[in-house]
Design an enzyme around this catalytic site. Structure first.
Site, PDB file in Angstrom:
ATOM      1  N   CYS A  28       7.340   9.854   0.082  1.00 45.11           N
ATOM      2  CA  CYS A  28       7.051   8.733  -0.909  1.00 45.11           C
ATOM      3  C   CYS A  28       8.123   8.048  -1.376  1.00 45.11           C
ATOM      4  O   CYS A  28       9.230   8.737  -1.832  1.00 45.11           O
ATOM      5  CB  CYS A  28       6.381   9.538  -2.238  1.00 45.11           C
ATOM      6  SG  CYS A  28       5.683   8.224  -3.301  1.00 45.11           S
TER       7      CYS A  28
ATOM      8  N   ARG B 147      -5.153   2.662  -2.543  1.00 42.45           N
ATOM      9  CA  ARG B 147      -4.447   3.489  -3.341  1.00 42.45           C
ATOM     10  C   ARG B 147      -3.146   2.998  -4.091  1.00 42.45           C
ATOM     11  O   ARG B 147      -2.897   3.428  -5.159  1.00 42.45           O
ATOM     12  CB  ARG B 147      -3.832   4.819  -2.624  1.00 42.45           C
ATOM     13  CG  ARG B 147      -3.285   5.816  -3.468  1.00 42.45           C
ATOM     14  CD  ARG B 147      -2.640   6.966  -2.597  1.00 42.45           C
ATOM     15  NE  ARG B 147      -2.605   8.176  -3.417  1.00 42.45           N
ATOM     16  CZ  ARG B 147      -1.450   8.409  -4.063  1.00 42.45           C
ATOM     17  NH1 ARG B 147      -0.443   7.628  -3.724  1.00 42.45           N
ATOM     18  NH2 ARG B 147      -1.141   9.640  -4.776  1.00 42.45           N
TER      19      ARG B 147
END
Length: 501
Positions: free
Chosen positions: A320, A416
């Protein structure tokens, strides 16, 4: 002047003091000071909750990522007493089918055995590496089972021929509701090398072989599985926050999902709050897990909307890049402590999502207030993770990608990150590869044994005990310098081989 006895025993810092300094700490930044051992490690109770009404016996959750959690991961994790969240980066009907497939059995694996119709003429490649294939009237799991095809028989033919010419008679079928021990006993009692698994309504669910039994028995003994009120495996699933996710939600509830995770990189949004309220109104019997959050304000809004669990972490995962790209997030140790300190007063369990690289990180996350840890890279590369193995620089690896990667976004995960309506897509994750880890049925039990030993060193014989020690300020922490972190790891060796078990 000599120090008083109180000064001498006041080692370290209590969590409230340590985490009130405006410093964002990761798991590696902090270390716990040992407590008193008054019990054996095997006496440590790791039972916990995924959400308000979903109990687990192991505090591990597989992340809703398309290179981590599908049917094989969901069944394996549930059989261990943990759980998986089936990813939503696919069509709603396909996601619901994954949930149904995981809940349709009690065995700890999914074999991916192929289905053929009697008139089909498969090549050896069509067996996809499987020793057997199931032959049904129409070549699918819902039609009548008529035989079993053996890959060796197909390979002996010079040219592909219809399956009915060499398929073998259907052996006695085992019930899909059999757990591993019952299925293993069935094969032994019947003297069979393999047996189809058939549900009560006639669906052909899978195939179990004597080799499967031998393989599972080579792993640590299975403990208490995660079962719902219906007696089936606990399986969670993720949805987004868009209008069409309401239809996805309906399908997942009908498929039997035990909990729904609203999957968003930043959960404190009008979109998620509205989705939580809608879901709680339409399906009050299903637990809703909100997130992701890293602050008390975020947590407060989601709990007030009706969240039954919180997923904590923003930019802490190995793939991430949210903190780098968007300049928002928080060190995971600080985030878990802050959010769980608030959530506990509302009976809302916290899932520590991201930043887990070893058993010590799990001990830290749970001791800082989390009820479970959610793992992506820790489970990716396992036999149960989706994808095929390949070799890279001589190592056997599987692909692992962040749901914020451009590659995953092309499949729909951009929602998302609230980027599905934007013309320009900006990545918040990367695509990589992780080494072959073997089966989660092997390495999760060993990891949990290490966690138990960590709890023993802290003087906590359960998760609740660890949380009590934290809140009473009995549990003490210190911040580690960079040098201390180096010293706490492997160092000073010319070479070494690291094996956890």
């Amino acid at each position: 002047m000599a120090a008083s006895s109180a000064d001498l025993t006041d080692d370290g810092f209590a969590a409230p003091r340590l985490f009130s300094q405006g410093i964002s700490y990761t798991y590696d930044d902090v270390i716990f000071l040992p407590g008193y051992i008054g019990f054996p490690a095997d006496a440590v109770d790791l039972s916990t909750r995924l959400s308000r009404r979903v109990p687990l016996s192991v505090p591990c959750v597989a992340s809703p990522m398309d290179t981590v959690s599908e049917a094989a991961m969901a069944t394996a994790m549930a059989s261990l007493g943990a759980a998986a969240v089936v990813h939503g980066n696919t069509e709603p009907h396909a996601q619901a089918a994954i949930v149904r497939a995981a809940k349709s059995r009690r065995l700890p694996f999914v074999s991916s055995v192929p289905f053929f119709s009697p008139s089909s003429a498969p090549t050896l490649n069509d067996f996809a590496g499987n020793e057997y294939a199931l032959v049904t009237e129409h070549g699918d799991s819902l039609s009548t089972l008529v035989g079993v095809a053996v890959a060796a028989d197909a390979a002996s033919r010079e040219v592909p021929v219809a399956v009915y010419e060499y398929m073998r008679p259907t052996p006695r079928s085992a019930s899909a509701s059999f757990d591993f021990e019952k299925a293993a006993a069935f094969l032994a009692d019947e003297g069979l090398d393999y047996a189809p698994l058939v549900s009560d309504d006639g669906e052909v669910v899978d195939l179990i072989t004597a080799k499967d039994v031998e393989r599972i028995r080579s792993y640590p003994k299975l403990g208490k599985p995660s079962l719902g009120a219906d007696g089936k495996f606990v399986v969670a699933a993720s949805i987004g926050t868009r209008e069409d996710d309401k239809g996805r939600l309906e399908r997942l509830v009908k498929a039997g999902a035990n909990a729904i995770v609203i999957d968003s990189s930043q959960g404190n949004s009008i979109y998620q709050l509205d989705m939580i309220k809608f879901a709680k109104k339409m399906y009050p019997e299903v637990d809703l897990i909100g997130g992701n959050v890293v602050t008390i304000t975020q947590a407060q809004n989601l709990i007030q909307a009706g969240a039954d669990g919180l997923r904590v972490g923003m930019g802490s995962g190995s793939i991430c890049t949210t903190q780098e790209v968007c300049a928002v997030g928080r060190g995971q140790a600080t985030a878990v402590y802050k959010v769980s300190s608030f959530a506990k007063d509302h009976n809302v369990p916290v899932i520590a999502d991201g930043g887990i690289s070893n058993s010590g990180h799990i001990v830290k996350a749970l001791s800082l207030g989390a009820s479970t840890v959610m793992m992506g890279s820790f489970l990716a590369g396992s036999h149960e993770a989706p994808g095929t193995y390949e070799y890279k620089d001589g190592r056997r690896v599987k692909k692992y990608r962040g749901m914020g990667s451009l590659e995953a976004m092309t499949k729909g995960s951009d929602a998302r990150y609230l980027g599905d309506t934007l013309k320009l897509k900006v990545a918040q994750g990367v695509v990589g590869a992780v080494a072959d880890k073997g089966s989660v049925l092997r390495f999760i039990p060993y990891t949990m044994q290490a966690v138990k030993q960590g709890f023993q060193d802290l003087g906590a014989d359960s998760l609740q005990s660890a949380h009590d020690l934290l809140r009473s300020e009995t549990l003490r922490l210190e911040v580690r310098t960079g040098a201390a972190q180096v010293e706490g790891g492997i160092h000073g060796l010319v070479s070494y081989e690291k094996k956890a078990f």
